[in-house]
Design a protein around this motif. Structure first.
Motif, PDB file in Angstrom:
ATOM      1  N   GLU A 186     -11.365  -5.652 -52.315  1.00 50.29           N
ATOM      2  CA  GLU A 186     -11.015  -4.551 -51.435  1.00 50.29           C
ATOM      3  C   GLU A 186     -12.058  -3.437 -51.536  1.00 50.29           C
ATOM      4  O   GLU A 186     -12.499  -2.911 -50.527  1.00 50.29           O
ATOM      5  N   SER A 187     -12.442  -3.091 -52.743  1.00 48.95           N
ATOM      6  CA  SER A 187     -13.394  -1.985 -52.875  1.00 48.95           C
ATOM      7  C   SER A 187     -14.763  -2.360 -52.315  1.00 48.95           C
ATOM      8  O   SER A 187     -15.463  -1.506 -51.783  1.00 48.95           O
ATOM      9  N   LEU A 188     -15.145  -3.644 -52.422  1.00 55.75           N
ATOM     10  CA  LEU A 188     -16.422  -4.060 -51.842  1.00 55.75           C
ATOM     11  C   LEU A 188     -16.396  -3.935 -50.328  1.00 55.75           C
ATOM     12  O   LEU A 188     -17.376  -3.519 -49.713  1.00 55.75           O
ATOM     13  N   LEU A 189     -15.258  -4.304 -49.732  1.00 57.59           N
ATOM     14  CA  LEU A 189     -15.128  -4.181 -48.284  1.00 57.59           C
ATOM     15  C   LEU A 189     -15.157  -2.712 -47.868  1.00 57.59           C
ATOM     16  O   LEU A 189     -15.821  -2.347 -46.896  1.00 57.59           O
ATOM     17  N   ASN A 190     -14.475  -1.866 -48.617  1.00 55.22           N
ATOM     18  CA  ASN A 190     -14.473  -0.435 -48.306  1.00 55.22           C
ATOM     19  C   ASN A 190     -15.868   0.164 -48.453  1.00 55.22           C
ATOM     20  O   ASN A 190     -16.301   0.941 -47.598  1.00 55.22           O
ATOM     21  N   ASP A 191     -16.559  -0.181 -49.533  1.00 52.96           N
ATOM     22  CA  ASP A 191     -17.903   0.359 -49.752  1.00 52.96           C
ATOM     23  C   ASP A 191     -18.875  -0.145 -48.691  1.00 52.96           C
ATOM     24  O   ASP A 191     -19.695   0.616 -48.178  1.00 52.96           O
ATOM     25  N   GLY A 192     -18.773  -1.422 -48.355  1.00 58.12           N
ATOM     26  CA  GLY A 192     -19.653  -1.977 -47.328  1.00 58.12           C
ATOM     27  C   GLY A 192     -19.407  -1.356 -45.971  1.00 58.12           C
ATOM     28  O   GLY A 192     -20.342  -1.031 -45.233  1.00 58.12           O
ATOM     29  N   SER A 193     -18.133  -1.169 -45.621  1.00 61.99           N
ATOM     30  CA  SER A 193     -17.792  -0.530 -44.344  1.00 61.99           C
ATOM     31  C   SER A 193     -18.285   0.909 -44.319  1.00 61.99           C
ATOM     32  O   SER A 193     -18.800   1.383 -43.298  1.00 61.99           O
ATOM     33  N   ALA A 199     -24.566   4.577 -41.816  1.00 58.94           N
ATOM     34  CA  ALA A 199     -25.813   4.295 -41.107  1.00 58.94           C
ATOM     35  C   ALA A 199     -25.661   4.563 -39.615  1.00 58.94           C
ATOM     36  O   ALA A 199     -26.564   5.115 -38.979  1.00 58.94           O
ATOM     37  N   ILE A 200     -24.513   4.208 -39.065  1.00 58.64           N
ATOM     38  CA  ILE A 200     -24.265   4.465 -37.640  1.00 58.64           C
ATOM     39  C   ILE A 200     -24.198   5.967 -37.379  1.00 58.64           C
ATOM     40  O   ILE A 200     -24.803   6.467 -36.425  1.00 58.64           O
ATOM     41  N   ALA A 201     -23.483   6.703 -38.238  1.00 60.30           N
ATOM     42  CA  ALA A 201     -23.379   8.154 -38.065  1.00 60.30           C
ATOM     43  C   ALA A 201     -24.750   8.818 -38.206  1.00 60.30           C
ATOM     44  O   ALA A 201     -25.081   9.742 -37.449  1.00 60.30           O
ATOM     45  N   TYR A 202     -25.544   8.356 -39.143  1.00 56.34           N
ATOM     46  CA  TYR A 202     -26.889   8.903 -39.322  1.00 56.34           C
ATOM     47  C   TYR A 202     -27.740   8.660 -38.078  1.00 56.34           C
ATOM     48  O   TYR A 202     -28.446   9.554 -37.609  1.00 56.34           O
ATOM     49  N   LEU A 219     -26.773  10.986 -35.361  1.00 55.87           N
ATOM     50  CA  LEU A 219     -27.333  12.325 -35.557  1.00 55.87           C
ATOM     51  C   LEU A 219     -28.810  12.374 -35.168  1.00 55.87           C
ATOM     52  O   LEU A 219     -29.313  13.423 -34.765  1.00 55.87           O
ATOM     53  N   MET A 220     -29.490  11.251 -35.277  1.00 62.28           N
ATOM     54  CA  MET A 220     -30.903  11.175 -34.896  1.00 62.28           C
ATOM     55  C   MET A 220     -31.082  10.985 -33.387  1.00 62.28           C
ATOM     56  O   MET A 220     -32.203  10.923 -32.907  1.00 62.28           O
ATOM     57  N   GLY A 221     -29.989  10.858 -32.648  1.00 60.40           N
ATOM     58  CA  GLY A 221     -30.088  10.802 -31.204  1.00 60.40           C
ATOM     59  C   GLY A 221     -29.713   9.480 -30.567  1.00 60.40           C
ATOM     60  O   GLY A 221     -29.689   9.376 -29.338  1.00 60.40           O
ATOM     61  N   ARG A 222     -29.442   8.476 -31.335  1.00 59.00           N
ATOM     62  CA  ARG A 222     -29.061   7.179 -30.767  1.00 59.00           C
ATOM     63  C   ARG A 222     -27.593   7.222 -30.357  1.00 59.00           C
ATOM     64  O   ARG A 222     -26.768   7.788 -31.059  1.00 59.00           O
ATOM     65  N   THR A 223     -27.301   6.622 -29.234  1.00 58.07           N
ATOM     66  CA  THR A 223     -25.909   6.599 -28.768  1.00 58.07           C
ATOM     67  C   THR A 223     -25.297   5.226 -29.028  1.00 58.07           C
ATOM     68  O   THR A 223     -25.971   4.192 -28.905  1.00 58.07           O
ATOM     69  N   TYR A 224     -24.050   5.231 -29.409  1.00 58.83           N
ATOM     70  CA  TYR A 224     -23.298   4.013 -29.679  1.00 58.83           C
ATOM     71  C   TYR A 224     -22.028   4.019 -28.851  1.00 58.83           C
ATOM     72  O   TYR A 224     -21.367   5.052 -28.737  1.00 58.83           O
ATOM     73  N   SER A 225     -21.698   2.878 -28.307  1.00 59.52           N
ATOM     74  CA  SER A 225     -20.387   2.714 -27.686  1.00 59.52           C
ATOM     75  C   SER A 225     -19.454   2.134 -28.743  1.00 59.52           C
ATOM     76  O   SER A 225     -19.912   1.621 -29.770  1.00 59.52           O
ATOM     77  N   PRO A 226     -18.153   2.182 -28.525  1.00 63.24           N
ATOM     78  CA  PRO A 226     -17.235   1.574 -29.508  1.00 63.24           C
ATOM     79  C   PRO A 226     -17.513   0.085 -29.717  1.00 63.24           C
ATOM     80  O   PRO A 226     -17.365  -0.422 -30.834  1.00 63.24           O
ATOM     81  N   GLU A 227     -17.946  -0.592 -28.655  1.00 60.37           N
ATOM     82  CA  GLU A 227     -18.276  -2.011 -28.791  1.00 60.37           C
ATOM     83  C   GLU A 227     -19.487  -2.219 -29.707  1.00 60.37           C
ATOM     84  O   GLU A 227     -19.525  -3.176 -30.489  1.00 60.37           O
ATOM     85  N   VAL A 265     -20.339  -0.361 -32.223  1.00 65.24           N
ATOM     86  CA  VAL A 265     -19.900  -0.138 -33.602  1.00 65.24           C
ATOM     87  C   VAL A 265     -19.213  -1.385 -34.135  1.00 65.24           C
ATOM     88  O   VAL A 265     -19.481  -1.840 -35.256  1.00 65.24           O
ATOM     89  N   VAL A 266     -18.335  -1.984 -33.328  1.00 63.54           N
ATOM     90  CA  VAL A 266     -17.619  -3.187 -33.756  1.00 63.54           C
ATOM     91  C   VAL A 266     -18.599  -4.343 -33.964  1.00 63.54           C
ATOM     92  O   VAL A 266     -18.515  -5.075 -34.963  1.00 63.54           O
ATOM     93  N   VAL A 267     -19.538  -4.518 -33.045  1.00 58.92           N
ATOM     94  CA  VAL A 267     -20.526  -5.598 -33.163  1.00 58.92           C
ATOM     95  C   VAL A 267     -21.365  -5.400 -34.422  1.00 58.92           C
ATOM     96  O   VAL A 267     -21.627  -6.362 -35.169  1.00 58.92           O
ATOM     97  N   THR A 268     -21.774  -4.180 -34.701  1.00 57.13           N
ATOM     98  CA  THR A 268     -22.573  -3.901 -35.897  1.00 57.13           C
ATOM     99  C   THR A 268     -21.778  -4.213 -37.162  1.00 57.13           C
ATOM    100  O   THR A 268     -22.305  -4.824 -38.099  1.00 57.13           O
ATOM    101  N   LEU A 269     -20.517  -3.816 -37.203  1.00 52.23           N
ATOM    102  CA  LEU A 269     -19.672  -4.108 -38.363  1.00 52.23           C
ATOM    103  C   LEU A 269     -19.501  -5.612 -38.566  1.00 52.23           C
ATOM    104  O   LEU A 269     -19.643  -6.122 -39.680  1.00 52.23           O
TER     105      LEU A 269
END
Length: 87
Positions: free
Chosen positions: A1-8, A14-17, A20-28, A30-34
């Protein structure tokens, strides 16, 4: 469980960073990246685990009492190697 939480948390950080650098993400996106990161991490773990399993099995010699030391050393090396490779 903790590995999954840490990995997520690392993937979401990385997505939030990147956002902030200007890249836009759709919800899809984010899910694909995960899902991609989870699958690739699982695949990498299975490959490394299988390789070290074969290596540990090859080092097994029930008539030599030092084979246990070799097996434990390979197990620790597997953990360090997989961490190093994943980073």
């Amino acid at each position: 469980e903790s590995l999954l939480n840490d990995g997520s948390a690392m993937v979401l950080y990385a997505i939030a960073y990147n956002m902030l650098m200007g890249r836009t993400y759709s919800p899809e996106d984010v899910v694909v990246t995960l899902v991609q990161n989870v699958f690739l991490a699982w695949l990498l773990g299975m490959v490394i685990g299988f390789v070290f399993f074969l290596w540990i099995r090859a080092a097994n010699n029930r008539f030599d009492h030092n084979s246990g030391v070799i097996q434990v050393s390979l197990t620790v090396a597997c953990a360090y190697f997989s961490f190093f490779l994943a980073e």
